[in-house]
Design a protein around this motif. Structure first.
Motif, mmCIF file in Angstrom:
data_model
loop_
_atom_site.group_PDB
_atom_site.id
_atom_site.type_symbol
_atom_site.label_atom_id
_atom_site.label_comp_id
_atom_site.label_asym_id
_atom_site.label_seq_id
_atom_site.Cartn_x
_atom_site.Cartn_y
_atom_site.Cartn_z
ATOM 1 N N ASN A 35 -23.069 51.867 -18.897
ATOM 2 C CA ASN A 35 -23.856 52.563 -19.916
ATOM 3 C C ASN A 35 -25.125 53.146 -19.314
ATOM 4 O O ASN A 35 -26.212 53.068 -19.887
ATOM 5 N N SER A 58 -28.830 53.903 -24.947
ATOM 6 C CA SER A 58 -28.805 52.860 -25.979
ATOM 7 C C SER A 58 -27.472 52.940 -26.697
ATOM 8 O O SER A 58 -27.215 53.897 -27.419
ATOM 9 N N GLY A 59 -26.605 51.978 -26.478
ATOM 10 C CA GLY A 59 -25.290 51.978 -27.102
ATOM 11 C C GLY A 59 -24.199 52.100 -26.059
ATOM 12 O O GLY A 59 -24.426 51.990 -24.868
ATOM 13 N N GLN A 60 -22.991 52.357 -26.531
ATOM 14 C CA GLN A 60 -21.807 52.466 -25.679
ATOM 15 C C GLN A 60 -21.509 53.934 -25.394
ATOM 16 O O GLN A 60 -21.382 54.727 -26.311
ATOM 17 N N GLY A 85 -22.301 55.724 -28.919
ATOM 18 C CA GLY A 85 -22.073 55.088 -30.214
ATOM 19 C C GLY A 85 -22.553 53.654 -30.215
ATOM 20 O O GLY A 85 -22.800 53.052 -29.165
ATOM 21 N N ALA A 86 -22.634 53.076 -31.392
ATOM 22 C CA ALA A 86 -23.096 51.697 -31.533
ATOM 23 C C ALA A 86 -22.113 50.711 -30.938
ATOM 24 O O ALA A 86 -22.490 49.722 -30.317
ATOM 25 N N ARG A 87 -20.800 50.949 -31.130
ATOM 26 C CA ARG A 87 -19.801 49.983 -30.681
ATOM 27 C C ARG A 87 -18.854 50.530 -29.632
ATOM 28 O O ARG A 87 -18.066 49.789 -29.060
ATOM 29 N N GLY A 88 -18.830 51.806 -29.428
ATOM 30 C CA GLY A 88 -17.859 52.399 -28.522
ATOM 31 C C GLY A 88 -16.559 52.688 -29.272
ATOM 32 O O GLY A 88 -16.421 52.391 -30.454
ATOM 33 N N ALA A 91 -16.993 54.716 -32.527
ATOM 34 C CA ALA A 91 -17.754 54.163 -33.670
ATOM 35 C C ALA A 91 -19.240 54.246 -33.438
ATOM 36 O O ALA A 91 -19.729 54.217 -32.362
#
Length: 91
Positions: A35, A58-60, A85-88, A91
Motif C-alpha cells: 500500500n 490510506s487504505g487498500q 478503498g477502505a477494504r480492497g 470496496a
C-alpha cells in the motif's frame, strides 16, 4: 567481469504496474508495492534515477490487472493518482 545471468539474478523487482512520465528532460518512474506508491526521478533523461521516494496511501490499493498508480506531468505540475478503498476488492 559479471555475466548476464549473475546481473539478472541480482535484480529483484517486486512492484506492480510500473509507469513512466517524461517532462522537460526529467523522467519519473512510479510503481505500487503493498500500500505504498514509489516514485523516482531522473534528471538525465533516464540514464540514472534518484533514490525511491515512498508515498504511503490510506487504505487498500489494488495492484495488477491494469490497476495501480498513474503519473502525468506538465512543465509546472506532477500528478500522481491511485484508486484506494477502505477494504480492497473494490470496496
Amino acid at each position: 567481469m559479471p555475466t548476464i545471468a549473475s546481473v539478472l539474478a541480482a535484480v529483484v523487482f517486486s512492484g506492480f504496474q510500473p509507469q513512466l512520465a517524461a517532462v522537460a528532460g526529467n523522467v519519473y518512474l512510479l510503481f505500487g508495492q503493498d500500500n505504498v506508491i514509489h516514485v523516482a526521478r531522473s534528471l538525465d533523461e533516464g540514464d540514472s534515477f534518484e533514490q525511491l521516494a515512498p508515498l504511503p496511501v490510506s487504505g487498500q490499493m489494488p495492484l495488477g490487472m491494469r490497476r495501480g498508480p498513474r503519473i502525468a506531468g506538465t512543465s509546472s505540475t506532477l500528478l500522481i493518482s491511485a484508486v484506494v478503498g477502505a477494504r480492497g476488492g473494490g470496496a
